[in-house]
Design an enzyme around this catalytic site. Structure first.
Site, PDB file in Angstrom:
ATOM      1  N   ASP A 229       0.877  -1.167   0.000  1.00  0.00           N
ATOM      2  CA  ASP A 229       0.000   0.000   0.000  1.00  0.00           C
ATOM      3  C   ASP A 229       0.918   1.222   0.000  1.00  0.00           C
ATOM      4  OD1 ASP A 229      -2.072   1.762   0.050  1.00  0.00           O
ATOM      5  OD2 ASP A 229      -3.095   0.867   1.756  1.00  0.00           O
TER       6      ASP A 229
HETATM    7  C1  BGC Z   1      -4.958   3.396   0.090  1.00  0.00           C
HETATM    8  C2  BGC Z   1      -5.066   2.418  -1.068  1.00  0.00           C
HETATM    9  C3  BGC Z   1      -4.906   3.173  -2.368  1.00  0.00           C
HETATM   10  C4  BGC Z   1      -3.559   3.876  -2.339  1.00  0.00           C
HETATM   11  C5  BGC Z   1      -3.277   4.666  -3.585  1.00  0.00           C
HETATM   12  C6  BGC Z   1      -3.709   4.237   0.025  1.00  0.00           C
HETATM   13  O1  BGC Z   1      -3.776   5.246   0.958  1.00  0.00           O
HETATM   14  O2  BGC Z   1      -4.987   2.688   1.310  1.00  0.00           O
HETATM   15  O3  BGC Z   1      -6.305   1.761  -1.020  1.00  0.00           O
HETATM   16  O4  BGC Z   1      -5.030   2.302  -3.429  1.00  0.00           O
HETATM   17  O5  BGC Z   1      -3.527   4.772  -1.249  1.00  0.00           O
HETATM   18  O6  BGC Z   1      -4.081   5.800  -3.626  1.00  0.00           O
END
Ligand code: BGC
Length: 734
Positions: A229
Site C-alpha cells: 500500500d
Molecule cells: C490506500 C489504497 C490506495 C492507495 C493509492 C492508500 O492510501 O490505502 O487503497 O489504493 O492509497 O491511492
C-alpha cells in the site's frame, strides 16, 4: 518459480529500480532494454487517474470517470454477474486512460461499523465478499486490466492504520479475515495483491513472510505480484525477503536501500531477482493486454444506474411504496434529494462524468404529481408536509464522516436529522425515508417509518436509481451485506476498537457481524441478508443430496405476488454440535433470480467441503466434523424458510495425546481407548468399569472422570493400575 528471461541481463541497480515505483502512479521499466514501465490508478468503484499533480489525499483532481456505487452498496446486490460487468466497464475506462492495473477491489471485513472505510469494503461475511470480489477481478482481467486486491490483511480500521498491530487468532484469520482473499486468488488469480499498512500479530504485513509467501503463494497458489500500500513499506529488505515485490509509490531512497542491503548481505540476490522478475512479468502482461478502446460514457452511466438500483435495500414498507402515479402532492425534504451523497472520501474519490439527482428524476418519473422540495430539515417543511399525501425525507451521513484515514465515533445520523424525523412522525403520523450512507447507521425511527429505502452511496446515477425504485418502475431487491445494529454497544468489537494505538485485540475472534449478533442472541435493527421487494416469494421443496463431504441444495422459489422482482435466496450451514464453538450458522451460498408474477424456478446450490469445515487450530487445517449439519435456505439470516438435516462422514481427527490429555481423549483414541478401558474397568473394585459401561447411571461422575488428565488418575484414590497406565502413556504419546 522460473525467473524472467531478462533478469540475467539486468544490473542490480536496474533490479532495485524495478522494485520501486517511478512516481506516484507509475512503475519503472528498463529503458536500456526498451522495457517501458506501466501506470496504475485507484480505485474500487471508479477510475481515479490523476493526469497532472498526484497526491495521497485526493486533493488534486482526476480525469472524469464513471462513479459506480461504492462496495458496500454493490455487495448488497448479491450479484456477481453485475460485479463482473462493472469490472469490465472499469477496465475499458482504465485502458482508455493508459492505466494497466486498477487498485481494487477492497475486501476487508467489517469488524466494526465504525471503520471509516467500510463504504469501500463489501461485507461482514467473507463468503459473500470473496464471491463478489472474484467476479469483479475476473471482469477487470478478462478485459486486459489487472486488479490489486487489497488490503492484505486485517486492515479493519483507519485510526492508527499505518502502525497498529491487529492481534488476531489463527482461527479468526482463516475463517473470517483471509477467505475473501483466498477465494479471489483461487477463482480469479489477480495480477496483484496489495499488502496493508498495519502489523499483524506484531509483524508489518509488508514484511510478513507467513502471510505473503506461505499462505498467499504456497497454500493458495498466488502467481502475481505483491505491491505495498502507498507508504506501507517499513524495512525494504525485510519486505523483499518476506515476499513484497514492489514498493509504491516512489521512494527517494528505496533503490539505494535495496542496494545497500544487498551489499551488506542482509538481502539475498535470489530474493531480489525473484521480486524484479515478478515486476517484469506484470509489465509483460500489461503490455500484452494493452490496446486502443473507446469509452461509451452513456452506457457506463446506465450501468451505474442499474447497479445502484440493484444495490438499494428496501428495509421496511407498509405499502407507502411504490408511490402512486397520481394523488395529492408529495413533499420531499433534505439536501441529498438534489445534492446526493454518492461516494466516500479518500483515495477512491472519483470525478464523475455527471451526477443525477433524485428530485429531478422523481419529477420526471411521476409527471402527474406535484413534488415540492424543502432542502432544510426544519419546521417549515414539516408544516408544508401536513397538506401532502407523502413525506419523503432524504437522510444520510455528511461527507466529512465517511472517509479513508480515520474512523467514525458513532453510528448515529446527525441529530438535526433524527430530531426532524421524529418530529415528522409525531406531527404527521407518516414518514418515508431514503438513507444515503456508505456504512451501517442507527435508525431509531425505523419502527415508526412507513417505508425506508437504504440507497447506500449509489454512485453518479444513484439519484435516478432512487427514483426508479420509489416510482415502482423497478422493484427494489437488494439485501443487506452488513447487519444494521440497534446500538453501537451491541457491536462485536465495541470493547476493543480501535485499540490503544499500538495494538488492537480481536477478542471477538470469529464472531463478527451476524455471527456475533445471532450467536449472542442480540437484537438488531435489520439483519444480514434482509431486504424487501414489491412482491412476495414462497420457498418450497428443499432437497439436499450428499456426496462425500459435499452437498447440493435444491429448492423452489415462486413469485407469489403481483409484481416482477428479483429474489436473493441465501443458503446457510449450521453445525448443531461441534467440538469447538461455532457461529449459529454461516452463509455458504446464494442466488439472485428474477421472477415474473406467478413464476417459479428450481435452484441448485453446491456446497463444497469447505462449506462445512472450520479451522482446527490444533490440527492446523480445515476440519469437517463427522455428524449432523443443517442446511438452511432463507430470505435473510434471520428468516430461514427451509431446513434439512444431513449427516457427513467428516474427517477423523487423531488428537495428539500427551500425558496430561484428559482421560476421555485417551478413551476416545482408536488405538489406546480399548486397552485403557480394560485397565480402568478394574479400578474402584469394578465400579469404574460399570461407570464407563453405563454413563447414564452417574452422568456427573462420568464427566468428572473424562476430564481428569490421565497422568493424574493415579492420585484419585480409585486404585488404578499405575504401571499399566504409565505403559499406555509411554506408547501413546505422539
Ligand atoms: C490506500 C489504497 C490506495 C492507495 C493509492 C492508500 O492510501 O490505502 O487503497 O489504493 O492509497 O491511492
Amino acid at each position: 518459480m522460473a525467473l524472467h528471461p531478462l533478469i540475467s541481463q539486468l544490473t542490480d541497480t536496474e533490479k532495485a529500480a524495478l522494485c520501486t515505483g517511478a512516481s506516484f502512479w507509475d512503475l519503472n521499466g528498463v529503458p536500456r532494454l526498451g522495457v517501458e514501465g506501466i501506470s496504475v490508478a485507484d480505485g474500487p468503484h471508479g477510475l481515479r487517474r490523476q493526469a497532472g499533480a498526484a497526491d495521497h489525499l485526493g486533493i488534486a483532481d482526476s480525469l472524469p470517470a464513471t462513479c459506480f456505487p461504492t462496495a458496500s452498496g454493490l455487495a448488497s446486490s448479491f450479484d456477481p454477474e453485475l460485479l463482473a460487468r462493472i469490472g469490465a466497464a472499469l477496465a475499458v475506462e482504465a485502458r482508455a486512460a493508459g492505466v494497466s492495473v486498477l487498485l481494487g477491489p477492497g475486501v476487508n471485513m467489517k469488524r466494526s461499523p465504525l471503520c471509516g472505510r467500510n463504504f469501500e469494503y463489501f461485507s461482514e461475511d467473507p463468503y459473500l465478499a470473496g464471491e463478489l470480489g472474484a467476479a469483479m477481478v475476473n471482469g477487470l482481467q478478462d478485459n486486459g486490466i489487472g486488479a490489486s486486491v487489497k488490503h492484505f490483511a486485517a486492515n479493519n480500521q483507519e485510526d492508527h492504520r499505518l502502525t497498529v498491530s491487529a492481534e488476531v487468532d489463527e482461527r479468526a484469520l482463516r475463517e473470517i479475515y483471509l477467505p475473501a482473499f483466498e477465494t479471489i486468488v483461487r477463482k480469479a488469480q489477480p495480477w496483484t495483491v496489495m499488502c496493508s499498512y498495519n502489523r499483524l500479530n506484531g509483524i508489518y504485513t509488508s514484511e510478513h513472510r507467513w502471510l505473503l509467501t506461505e499462505v498467499l503463494r504456497h497454500e493458495w497458489g498466488f502467481e502475481g505480484l505483491v505491491v505495498s500500500d502507498w507508504l506501507a513499506v517499513n524495512d525494504r529488505a525485510a519486505g523483499i525477503t518476506a515476499g513484497l515485490d514492489l514498493e509504491m509509490p516512489t521512494s527517494p531512497d528505496g533503490p539505494a536501500r535495496v542496494l545497500a542491503a544487498l551489499e551488506s548481505g542482509e538481502l539475498d540476490r535470489a530474493d531480489l531477482d525473484r521480486a524484479a522478475s515478478r515486476v517484469l512479468a506484470l509489465i509483460d502482461r500489461a503490455h500484452a493486454a494493452a490496446g486502443p478502446t473507446i469509452v461509451d460514457p452513456d452506457a457506463h452511466h446506465e450501468l451505474a444506474r442499474e447497479a445502484a438500483r440493484r444495490s438499494a435495500v428496501l428495509l421496511r414498507n407498509d405499502g407507502a411504496l411504490p408511490l402512486a402515479e397520481t394523488g395529492a402532492p408529495i413533499v420531499v425534504v433534505g439536501p441529498f434529494a438534489t445534492t446526493p451523497r454518492y461516494q466516500g472520501a479518500g483515495s477512491s474519490r472519483v470525478v464523475p462524468t455527471r451526477v443525477d439527482n433524485a428530485l429531478d428524476a422523481l419529477r420526471a418519473a411521476l409527471p402527474d404529481r406535484r413534488i415540492d422540495h424543502f432542502p432544510d430539515y426544519d419546521l417549515v417543511a414539516a408544516a408544508a408536509a401536513a397538506e401532502a399525501a407523502e413525506v419523503l425525507v432524504f437522510a444520510g451521513l455528511p461527507e466529512s464522516v465517511e472517509a479513508e484515514g480515520f474512523d467514525r465515533a458513532v453510528i448515529d445520523l446527525p441529530a438535526e436529522q433524527t430530531e426532524f424525523l421524529e418530529l415528522v412522525r409525531r406531527r404527521l403520523g407518516r414518514l418515508t425515508v431514503v438513507v444515503q450512507a456508505g456504512s451501517a447507521v442507527a435508525l431509531p425511527f425505523a419502527d415508526h417509518a412507513d417505508a425506508i429505502l437504504f440507497a447506500w452511496l449509489g454512485g453518479q446515477a444513484g439519484g435516478a436509481a432512487i427514483a426508479d425504485l420509489l416510482s415502482g418502475a423497478h422493484s427494489p431487491a437488494g439485501k443487506l451485506a452488513e447487519t444494521l445494529p440497534v446500538d453501537l454497544r451491541h457491536t462485536p468489537a465495541h470493547t476493543a476498537f480501535p485499540g490503544d494505538g499500538h495494538t488492537v485485540d480481536y477478542r471477538e475472534s470469529i464472531f463478527i457481524g451476524y455471527r456475533w449478533y445471532e450467536t449472542r442472541g442480540l437484537p438488531v435493527a435489520f439483519p444480514f441478508g434482509h431486504g424487501l421487494t414489491y412482491t412476495t416469494f414462497g420457498y418450497s421443496d428443499l432437497e439436499v443430496s450428499v456426496e462425500g463431504d459435499t452437498a447440493t441444495a435444491q429448492f423452489t422459489i415462486a413469485n407469489t405476488g403481483e409484481v416482477a422482482a428479483d429474489e436473493i435466496a441465501q443458503v446457510y450451514v449450521a453445525d448443531p454440535e461441534s467440538e469447538l464453538t461455532r457461529p449459529v450458522h454461516e452463509l455458504k451460498g446464494f442466488a439472485r433470480i428474477h421472477l415474473a408474477p406467478g413464476e417459479a424456478r428450481r435452484l441448485s446450490i453446491e456446497l463444497d467441503r469447505r462449506a462445512f469445515a472450520y479451522w482446527h487450530p490444533a490440527k492446523g487445517s480445515w476440519h469437517v466434523e463427522a455428524g449432523e449439519f443443517i442446511v438452511q435456505v432463507g430470505a435473510s439470516s434471520a428468516d430461514i424458510r427451509l431446513a434439512q438435516t444431513i449427516r457427513l462422514d467428516g474427517d477423523t481427527l487423531r488428537r495428539a495425546l500427551t500425558p496430561d490429555s484428559p482421560t476421555g481423549a485417551w478413551l476416545a483414541d482408536p488405538d489406546y481407548g480399548s486397552p485403557l478401558r480394560a485397565i480402568l474397568a478394574q479400578a474402584a473394585h469394578g465400579m469404574v468399569g460399570m461407570l464407563l459401561d453405563n454413563p447414564d447411571l452417574h452422568p456427573g461422575r462420568y464427566r468428572i472422570l473424562q476430564n481428569i488428565p490421565l497422568n493424574r488418575l493415579g492420585r484419585t484414590g480409585l486404585g488404578c493400575d499405575l504401571a499399566a497406565i504409565d505403559e499406555i502413556i509411554r506408547r501413546g504419546v505422539r
